[in-house]
Design a protein around this motif. Structure first.
Motif, mmCIF file in Angstrom:
data_model
loop_
_atom_site.group_PDB
_atom_site.id
_atom_site.type_symbol
_atom_site.label_atom_id
_atom_site.label_comp_id
_atom_site.label_asym_id
_atom_site.label_seq_id
_atom_site.Cartn_x
_atom_site.Cartn_y
_atom_site.Cartn_z
ATOM 1 N N SER A 255 -6.289 -4.646 -3.134
ATOM 2 C CA SER A 255 -5.189 -4.083 -2.337
ATOM 3 C C SER A 255 -3.961 -3.842 -3.195
ATOM 4 O O SER A 255 -3.637 -4.650 -4.063
ATOM 5 C CB SER A 255 -4.772 -5.071 -1.243
ATOM 6 N N HIS B 150 -3.087 2.666 7.684
ATOM 7 C CA HIS B 150 -4.108 1.828 7.054
ATOM 8 C C HIS B 150 -4.372 0.635 7.949
ATOM 9 O O HIS B 150 -3.440 -0.084 8.310
ATOM 10 C CB HIS B 150 -3.641 1.370 5.673
ATOM 11 N N HIS C 160 -12.878 -3.631 2.581
ATOM 12 C CA HIS C 160 -11.454 -3.757 2.854
ATOM 13 C C HIS C 160 -11.081 -3.210 4.233
ATOM 14 O O HIS C 160 -10.837 -3.991 5.155
ATOM 15 C CB HIS C 160 -10.691 -3.029 1.732
ATOM 16 N N HIS D 217 -7.232 -2.741 9.116
ATOM 17 C CA HIS D 217 -8.409 -3.578 8.884
ATOM 18 C C HIS D 217 -9.161 -3.652 10.210
ATOM 19 O O HIS D 217 -9.582 -4.720 10.632
ATOM 20 C CB HIS D 217 -8.004 -4.975 8.418
ATOM 21 N N GLU E 232 0.822 -1.221 0.000
ATOM 22 C CA GLU E 232 0.000 0.000 0.000
ATOM 23 C C GLU E 232 0.854 1.269 0.000
ATOM 24 O O GLU E 232 0.385 2.345 0.356
ATOM 25 C CB GLU E 232 -0.955 0.010 1.200
HETATM 26 ZN ZN LIG Z 1 -5.431 -3.600 3.623
#
Ligand SMILES: [Zn+2]
Length: 212
Positions: free
Chosen positions: A135, A96, A160, A98, A77
């Protein structure tokens, strides 16, 4: 330790703090900290945050994502984080995750309207949602990039997770935790509203029980 080493250490410390709070499940999620106007440090791809070492942290150029240091490949990412750090030159940190509840909310494919005044000072009035893309693709980066505005502090990514940013590491972490709380309250509100509609007697029972 020079400045770059200090920031690489900060990446590790922050990743562990977020993992301890359950925001980075397994090796999922990643984070980037600005070093200066041209470079940033980022977690390596698919690494265990608890055993990560400073020389594994990737140092990349913001402009072209070329890797200047780090013994492992950078997070997939990296383009997403670079886009955020370039869009907000006064931001030091991009995270970032989850994280469980906000990520569940992304399945609904809608922006999260922030109702709580305290949450609004941290998240703004709304957290937008970027359309689904796999992703680590420029497709995902572009979906997020077109939503970036000065008055937002996080973006949901459909099916996501989320990306949050801040002028300091602390501020970015606060966006992560506040977003999780705002998503939790959204689900609690819906549950309450739906139960009231479908089973009003249950709400009465709960209220009587709470009144003791
Ligand atoms: Zn991710």
């Amino acid at each position: 330790m020079n400045q770059t080493q200090q920031i690489c250490q900060r990446v590790i410390d922050t990743a562990i703090a977020l993992a301890d709070q359950g925001f980075l499940a397994g090796t999922g999620g990643n984070l980037a900290l600005r070093i200066d106007a041209k470079t940033f440090a980022i977690t390596p791809s698919a690494s265990d945050y608890y055993t990560m070492t400073r020389d594994e942290i990737s140092v990349l150029k913001l402009a072209d994502l070329s890797q200047l240091a780090g013994s492992k490949p950078a997070s997939v990412e990296k383009g997403l984080h670079a886009k955020v750090l370039l869009a907000f030159p006064d931001c030091q940190a991009s995270i970032h995750t989850h994280q469980p509840i906000a990520s569940a909310f992304t399945l609904l494919n809608q922006a999260l309207t922030i109702r709580d005044d305290n949450h609004r000072t941290i998240l703004g009035n709304q957290v937008p949602i970027a359309g689904y893309a796999p992703s680590g693709t420029s497709w995902l980066t572009n979906n997020v990039a077109r939503l970036l505005r000065a008055d937002i502090h996080a973006c949901l990514m459909r099916n996501h997770g989320v990306i949050c940013w801040g002028k300091t590491v602390e501020e970015a972490c606060q966006v992560v935790t506040t977003l999780e709380q705002a998503a939790r309250e959204w689900f609690q509100d819906i549950l309450h509203t739906q139960t009231r509609r479908n089973n009003p007697a249950l709400i009465d029972q709960i209220q009587q029980a709470l009144a003791g």
